[in-house]
Design an enzyme around this catalytic site. Structure first.
Site, PDB file in Angstrom:
ATOM      1  N   GLU A  17      37.450  22.237 -56.186  1.00  0.00           N
ATOM      2  CA  GLU A  17      37.370  23.560 -55.561  1.00  0.00           C
ATOM      3  C   GLU A  17      36.662  24.607 -56.413  1.00  0.00           C
ATOM      4  OE1 GLU A  17      40.335  26.242 -54.837  1.00  0.00           O
ATOM      5  OE2 GLU A  17      40.899  26.385 -56.923  1.00  0.00           O
ATOM      6  N   ASN A  18      36.337  24.267 -57.669  1.00  0.00           N
ATOM      7  CA  ASN A  18      35.659  25.231 -58.547  1.00  0.00           C
ATOM      8  C   ASN A  18      34.266  24.772 -58.964  1.00  0.00           C
ATOM      9  OD1 ASN A  18      38.858  25.376 -59.838  1.00  0.00           O
ATOM     10  ND2 ASN A  18      37.905  27.207 -59.009  1.00  0.00           N
ATOM     11  N   ASN A  64      42.803  26.964 -53.226  1.00  0.00           N
ATOM     12  CA  ASN A  64      42.764  28.315 -52.658  1.00  0.00           C
ATOM     13  C   ASN A  64      41.340  28.830 -52.464  1.00  0.00           C
ATOM     14  OD1 ASN A  64      43.097  28.162 -55.622  1.00  0.00           O
ATOM     15  ND2 ASN A  64      42.746  30.358 -55.566  1.00  0.00           N
ATOM     16  N   HIS A  65      40.355  28.241 -53.162  1.00  0.00           N
ATOM     17  CA  HIS A  65      38.963  28.691 -53.007  1.00  0.00           C
ATOM     18  C   HIS A  65      38.180  27.848 -52.004  1.00  0.00           C
ATOM     19  CE1 HIS A  65      39.341  31.592 -56.144  1.00  0.00           C
ATOM     20  NE2 HIS A  65      39.528  30.708 -57.108  1.00  0.00           N
ATOM     21  N   ASP A  74      40.563  20.013 -62.009  1.00  0.00           N
ATOM     22  CA  ASP A  74      39.618  20.995 -61.458  1.00  0.00           C
ATOM     23  C   ASP A  74      38.252  20.978 -62.167  1.00  0.00           C
ATOM     24  OD1 ASP A  74      42.375  21.504 -61.056  1.00  0.00           O
ATOM     25  OD2 ASP A  74      41.936  23.534 -60.356  1.00  0.00           O
ATOM     26  N   HIS A 121      44.310  25.158 -64.606  1.00  0.00           N
ATOM     27  CA  HIS A 121      43.268  24.765 -65.566  1.00  0.00           C
ATOM     28  C   HIS A 121      43.819  24.522 -66.962  1.00  0.00           C
ATOM     29  CE1 HIS A 121      39.761  26.615 -62.991  1.00  0.00           C
ATOM     30  NE2 HIS A 121      40.607  25.887 -62.278  1.00  0.00           N
TER      31      HIS A 121
HETATM   32 FE   LIG Z   1      42.638  27.161 -57.546  1.00  0.00          FE
END
Ligand SMILES: [Fe+2]
Length: 262
Positions: free
Chosen positions: A39-40, A67-68, A8, A178
């Site tokens: 995604e982050n 999920n984001h 991530d 993470h």
């Molecule tokens: Fe996530």
């Protein structure tokens, strides 16, 4: 062949680490294909088309999400025709994008990349178990080399999926927490697994967020605007070695590289 999965990528520090390290890592480690979870990358939550393009330009061949995915809604239109940027397959089937991509590695091998979302805390539209077998079959009709990013909170869900897919895919690699786990392994059927590949971002933090802010929200229960931290930046991930003909993995090692270099 060698496949690097980058965990991530969080905010600007994570992107800086990817842009600063990936080109060199690819050459030094003779990487045939690189996949990054992005995604982050937009200030810690979500991704924009511009940032997706930057990760691809920095050396990622494919980007997975989680999920984001929809936090920056401008990514929705982009996913219609971005074949190398995929979102979890078990988000709503009526939403844009796809969860399975086919990408050509530098050695000419086609690699299938599949992105799935676990259930605990993440509320997928459908359980990943409902569709994983059909997607793996679809992937294997095109290539024996299949990499699964299981974006999930629960270690049990990720380990169970790795066991379920043992012998049918090349690697089951976890993302989302993470925190890199110490369980890199090759399972009996030849599928590599690592419960979480870790975070590419600032580790002097609470999973990427300025520690004071995260602690304050937890202590008081009051809303606090999160900011991405800046210290202790590392690129984390996993390096998978596999046979391009059988698709079986022969080695997996966790990757941890400080940025800037020490
Ligand atoms: Fe996530």
């Amino acid at each position: 062949m060698r496949i690097l999965f980058v965990g991530d990528v969080v905010g600007r520090p994570g992107r800086d680490a990817v842009e600063g390290l990936l080109g060199h890592l690819r050459e030094e480690q003779e990487i045939d294909l690189c996949i990054a979870n992005g995604e982050n990358v937009a200030d810690g939550v979500g991704i924009t088309p511009r940032l997706a393009e930057r990760l691809l330009a920095a050396g990622a061949d494919a980007i997975t999400l989680g999920n984001h995915t929809w936090r920056r809604i401008e990514i929705a239109g982009y996913l219609h025709d971005a074949p190398r940027v995929i979102r979890p397959a078990n988000l709503s089937a009526t939403a844009p994008g796809r969860g399975l991509a086919f990408v050509e590695a530098r050695n000419g091998t086609t690699v299938a990349v599949l992105n799935l979302l676990g259930s605990l805390f993440l509320e997928p539209a459908q359980s990943m178990w409902e569709l994983v077998d059909a997607l793996v079959e679809e992937a294997r009709r095109a290539t024996p080399v299949v990499i699964v990013d299981v974006h999930a909170e629960a270690t049990s869900e990720k380990i169970a999926l790795a066991r379920w897919l043992d012998g049918r895919v090349t690697a089951v690699l976890g993302t989302h927490t993470h925190v890199q786990t110490a369980d890199a392994r090759i399972q009996p059927g030849g599928t590599a697994a690592l419960t979480d590949v870790g975070m590419t971002g600032p580790h002097d933090s609470v999973i990427g967020v300025e520690a004071d802010l995260a602690i304050s929200r937890m202590r008081t229960g009051m809303p606090v605007r999160f900011e991405t931290a800046s210290g202790g930046v590392r690129l984390e991930g996993a390096l998978v070695t596999c046979d391009p003909v059988s698709g079986h993995a022969t080695a997996i090692e966790p990757v941890r590289v400080p940025w800037p270099p020490l």
